[in-house]
Structure formats: structure tokens, C-alpha cells
Design a protein around this motif. Structure first.
Motif, mmCIF file in Angstrom:
data_model
loop_
_atom_site.group_PDB
_atom_site.id
_atom_site.type_symbol
_atom_site.label_atom_id
_atom_site.label_comp_id
_atom_site.label_asym_id
_atom_site.label_seq_id
_atom_site.Cartn_x
_atom_site.Cartn_y
_atom_site.Cartn_z
ATOM 1 N N VAL A 220 40.503 40.360 41.702
ATOM 2 C CA VAL A 220 39.804 41.416 40.969
ATOM 3 C C VAL A 220 39.328 42.538 41.897
ATOM 4 C CG1 VAL A 220 37.755 41.944 39.587
ATOM 5 C CG2 VAL A 220 39.176 39.970 39.012
ATOM 6 N N PRO A 221 38.760 42.234 43.081
ATOM 7 C CA PRO A 221 38.369 43.337 43.981
ATOM 8 C C PRO A 221 39.548 44.219 44.381
ATOM 9 C CG PRO A 221 37.288 41.304 44.638
ATOM 10 C CD PRO A 221 38.304 40.928 43.596
ATOM 11 N N ALA A 222 40.704 43.618 44.638
ATOM 12 C CA ALA A 222 41.886 44.400 45.003
ATOM 13 C C ALA A 222 42.347 45.250 43.823
ATOM 14 C CB ALA A 222 43.014 43.472 45.457
ATOM 15 N N PHE A 223 42.260 44.684 42.623
ATOM 16 C CA PHE A 223 42.608 45.434 41.411
ATOM 17 C C PHE A 223 41.677 46.633 41.266
ATOM 18 C CE2 PHE A 223 42.305 46.559 36.982
ATOM 19 C CZ PHE A 223 43.593 46.439 36.495
ATOM 20 N N ALA A 224 40.377 46.396 41.464
ATOM 21 C CA ALA A 224 39.391 47.465 41.326
ATOM 22 C C ALA A 224 39.647 48.583 42.332
ATOM 23 C CB ALA A 224 37.985 46.900 41.511
ATOM 24 N N GLU A 225 39.982 48.213 43.560
ATOM 25 C CA GLU A 225 40.245 49.215 44.594
ATOM 26 C C GLU A 225 41.465 50.055 44.250
ATOM 27 O OE1 GLU A 225 41.101 49.522 49.435
ATOM 28 O OE2 GLU A 225 40.742 47.569 48.489
ATOM 29 N N LYS A 226 42.532 49.388 43.827
ATOM 30 C CA LYS A 226 43.758 50.107 43.478
ATOM 31 C C LYS A 226 43.537 50.998 42.258
ATOM 32 C CE LYS A 226 48.231 50.919 43.793
ATOM 33 N NZ LYS A 226 48.817 51.641 44.941
ATOM 34 N N ALA A 227 42.789 50.489 41.272
ATOM 35 C CA ALA A 227 42.498 51.280 40.074
ATOM 36 C C ALA A 227 41.710 52.531 40.442
ATOM 37 C CB ALA A 227 41.730 50.441 39.062
ATOM 38 N N GLY A 228 40.761 52.386 41.357
ATOM 39 C CA GLY A 228 39.986 53.533 41.809
ATOM 40 C C GLY A 228 40.841 54.563 42.513
ATOM 41 N N ASP A 229 41.824 54.092 43.270
ATOM 42 C CA ASP A 229 42.704 55.003 44.009
ATOM 43 C C ASP A 229 43.518 55.900 43.078
ATOM 44 O OD1 ASP A 229 41.822 53.960 46.397
ATOM 45 O OD2 ASP A 229 43.538 52.606 46.663
ATOM 46 N N VAL A 230 43.913 55.362 41.916
ATOM 47 C CA VAL A 230 44.784 56.124 41.009
ATOM 48 C C VAL A 230 44.036 56.662 39.789
ATOM 49 C CG1 VAL A 230 46.819 54.830 41.736
ATOM 50 C CG2 VAL A 230 45.526 54.051 39.739
ATOM 51 N N GLY A 231 42.715 56.427 39.726
ATOM 52 C CA GLY A 231 41.925 56.945 38.612
ATOM 53 C C GLY A 231 42.145 56.214 37.306
ATOM 54 N N LEU A 232 42.350 54.904 37.374
ATOM 55 C CA LEU A 232 42.575 54.104 36.170
ATOM 56 C C LEU A 232 41.262 53.525 35.658
ATOM 57 C CD1 LEU A 232 44.526 52.561 34.198
ATOM 58 C CD2 LEU A 232 44.460 50.684 35.871
ATOM 59 N N ASP A 233 40.954 53.782 34.390
ATOM 60 C CA ASP A 233 39.806 53.146 33.747
ATOM 61 C C ASP A 233 40.184 51.721 33.349
ATOM 62 O OD1 ASP A 233 38.180 55.405 33.911
ATOM 63 O OD2 ASP A 233 38.905 56.194 31.992
ATOM 64 N N TYR A 234 39.252 50.808 33.491
ATOM 65 C CA TYR A 234 39.495 49.429 33.067
ATOM 66 C C TYR A 234 38.158 48.750 32.821
ATOM 67 C CZ TYR A 234 37.948 47.652 37.571
ATOM 68 O OH TYR A 234 37.173 47.345 38.658
ATOM 69 N N TRP A 235 38.210 47.669 32.064
ATOM 70 C CA TRP A 235 37.006 46.905 31.752
ATOM 71 C C TRP A 235 37.313 45.415 31.867
ATOM 72 C CZ3 TRP A 235 38.827 51.155 29.348
ATOM 73 C CH2 TRP A 235 37.979 52.270 29.249
ATOM 74 N N ILE A 236 36.437 44.680 32.530
ATOM 75 C CA ILE A 236 36.542 43.216 32.556
ATOM 76 C C ILE A 236 35.803 42.722 31.318
ATOM 77 C CG2 ILE A 236 36.008 41.102 33.817
ATOM 78 C CD1 ILE A 236 36.040 42.759 36.388
ATOM 79 N N ILE A 237 36.538 42.233 30.344
ATOM 80 C CA ILE A 237 35.941 41.918 29.044
ATOM 81 C C ILE A 237 35.829 40.418 28.777
ATOM 82 C CG2 ILE A 237 36.741 44.095 28.071
ATOM 83 C CD1 ILE A 237 38.888 42.439 26.550
ATOM 84 N N GLY A 238 36.191 39.588 29.755
ATOM 85 C CA GLY A 238 36.083 38.154 29.521
ATOM 86 C C GLY A 238 36.726 37.343 30.621
ATOM 87 N N LYS A 239 36.857 36.059 30.360
ATOM 88 C CA LYS A 239 37.517 35.164 31.309
ATOM 89 C C LYS A 239 38.177 34.022 30.544
ATOM 90 C CE LYS A 239 33.406 32.300 32.196
ATOM 91 N NZ LYS A 239 32.489 31.772 33.233
ATOM 92 N N PHE A 240 39.240 33.504 31.118
ATOM 93 C CA PHE A 240 39.967 32.395 30.507
ATOM 94 C C PHE A 240 39.316 31.072 30.899
ATOM 95 C CE2 PHE A 240 42.912 35.876 30.335
ATOM 96 C CZ PHE A 240 43.546 35.705 29.113
ATOM 97 N N THR A 241 39.349 30.124 29.961
ATOM 98 C CA THR A 241 38.676 28.839 30.144
ATOM 99 C C THR A 241 39.612 27.691 29.762
ATOM 100 O OG1 THR A 241 37.797 28.937 27.884
ATOM 101 C CG2 THR A 241 36.417 29.844 29.638
ATOM 102 N N ASN A 242 39.318 26.512 30.279
ATOM 103 C CA ASN A 242 40.124 25.339 29.922
ATOM 104 C C ASN A 242 39.940 24.948 28.459
ATOM 105 O OD1 ASN A 242 41.636 24.589 32.245
ATOM 106 N ND2 ASN A 242 39.758 23.860 33.232
ATOM 107 N N GLU A 243 38.705 25.054 27.991
ATOM 108 C CA GLU A 243 38.361 24.641 26.629
ATOM 109 C C GLU A 243 37.496 25.709 25.959
ATOM 110 O OE1 GLU A 243 39.582 21.990 25.242
ATOM 111 O OE2 GLU A 243 40.382 20.942 27.002
#
Length: 251
Positions: A220-243
Motif C-alpha cells: 500500500v505505501p508503494a501504491f500511495a507513492e506511485k499514485a501521488g507521482d501521477v496524480g491519481l485519486d484513490y481511497w482505501i475503502i476496506g480489507k479482505f478477511t477470511n470470514e
């Protein structure tokens, strides 16, 4: 997911007897602009005389067989990321009722006309386990495709991005029929204590929605850095779970 577009064919339904041909020229011009922006080439197309205007593209791309990203395969702990705000279905319904001002219409068009090219490039720079785009089935429907019966997902209701104007429009009854159909079809897979706007918005059918992806938490930190470099908006809206498997928990 993961392919690079290479060629496109125009598909258009239009009646020159009913509409000014200048309208068709603008439609085609808009399509060509986006084809060029994507890096693909227009090869031609097909037209049909039809009194209801329709336009689309048949696009061909290439991807290495080992790098195809499916809409399933997310792992527990993966971050759930979305790259465009929700609410286009509600706003478009409001536009039909002349309830949306020009400034909001312009912003809506800008978002819908935005390609997912940047989002795809950023996604491919990190470890992504599954991805899809959010369109007619709404966030809930496409998220169900990602979890199937193999895994669960928790969606943070207070983190969902949406057009603020959609809230009042929904309260006033400007809700697309597709939202009701999506809710009827997918509600059995949703676990939610609060069934307010955050519940309704996950069923809203989107036009040209963003990418929905499962990114490994460590990336996620690498994603955030790359998104910032290209001006991409994004939102972390959840997480995957086993159950619980096959369920979408709206918290």
C-alpha cells in the motif's frame, strides 16, 4: 485486467433523420479523443440507423498470459482500493429530472470521461491479487464477484467516496431503477447494521466507474507513492478477511 489497449472499432446507433448530424460528429470526436488518449488506434467501425442514440467501442488489447489479473484471488489482509467516487447513477437520474446544476454536471462528466489508464498503471506497479471495475452492478455487485464464496470483505462505510450531491438527490427520490434491482439481487450477501446512505450507495449502478482492487497490505505505501507521482485519486475503502466467506460486511 492488465491488458494494454491496441485497436478499437466504433459502434454507433444514430438517426440522421431525427438528429442533427453535428451531434454524431461530436460523439465520434469524443470517442476518437479517448482512443488516442489510451494509446490505441481506431480501425473503423459500424453504424446502424436507430432513433435511440447509442455509442460504444469494441477494443482489443494485449497482455502476457502470466500477467492477467482476474476478479478473484484476493487474500485475507489485502487492502480494498477504489479509484473513482460513487454516485454517478443517482446524479444521472437527477440530471434527467433537471435537479443538478451545471457545475456538478461538468464535474460528473469529467469523472466519467476519465480513463482508468493511470489507475491500471499504478496497480500494475505493485502486487495486486484481484481487480475489476465498478459499473452497472454497483460496488456491491462487483465486490461480490471478487469474494465469491472464497473469502470475505469488510467495507468501511465512512471511507466510501461519493459525490456529495448524491445524498440529497437520493433523499428526494432520484434513485435509478438499477439501484433497486442491484439491491434486491445482492442484499442477501450484505451484512450491515446501518442501512442509511452508505448502504444505498453500494448498489448504485456506475457509468465509467473506477477500478476496484485487492492490493497486498505491504504494498500500500508503494501504491500511495506511485499514485501521488501521477496524480491519481484513490481511497482505501476496506480489507479482505477470511470470514465470513462470501459476505460483504458494511461497517
Amino acid at each position: 485486467m492488465g491488458a494494454v489497449p491496441k485497436t478499437a472499432l466504433n459502434m454507433v446507433c444514430f438517426s440522421p433523420k431525427k438528429f442533427d448530424i453535428a451531434i454524431l460528429k461530436e460523439i465520434i470526436r469524443g470517442g476518437v479523443d479517448k482512443i488516442r488518449e489510451s494509446g490505441a488506434s481506431l480501425l473503423g467501425g459500424h453504424s446502424v440507423d436507430d432513433e435511440e442514440i447509442k455509442y460504444g467501442l469494441a477494443v482489443t488489447g494485449i497482455v502476457h498470459p502470466d500477467k492477467v489479473i482476474l476478479n478473484e484471488g484476493a487474500g485475507a489482509g489485502d487492502a480494498l482500493i477504489l479509484t473513482k467516487p460513487l454516485g454517478t447513477g443517482i446524479l444521472n437520474t437527477g440530471i434527467k429530472g433537471n435537479m443538478v446544476n451545471g457545475h456538478v454536471v461538468e464535474r460528473l462528466i469529467e469523472v466519467m470521461a476519465m480513463l482508468n489508464r493511470k489507475a491500471s498503471e499504478v496497480m500494475l506497479s505493485v502486487r495486486v491479487n484481484a481487480a475489476t471495475d465498478v459499473t452497472g452492478f454497483g460496488l456491491a455487485g462487483h465486490l461480490k464477484e471478487m469474494v465469491k464464496e472464497n473469502i470475505g470483505v469488510q467495507v468501511f462505510g465512512n471511507k466510501l467516496p461519493y459525490f456529495e450531491e448524491a445524498v440529497d438527490l437520493a433523499k428526494s427520490g432520484f434513485i435509478p431503477g438499477g439501484l433497486y434491482r442491484n439491491r434486491d439481487f445482492y442484499k442477501e450477501h450484505i451484512v450491515a447494521e446501518n442501512q442509511g446512505f452508505s448502504y444505498d450507495i453500494i448498489f448504485d449502478p456506475q457509468t465509467s466507474g473506477g477500478l476496484l482492487m485487492a492490493i497486498e497490505a505491504a504494498d500500500v505505501p508503494a501504491f500511495a507513492e506511485k499514485a501521488g507521482d501521477v496524480g491519481l485519486d484513490y481511497w482505501i475503502i476496506g480489507k479482505f478477511t477470511n470470514e465470513p466467506k462470501g459476505k460483504i460486511i458494511l461497517s
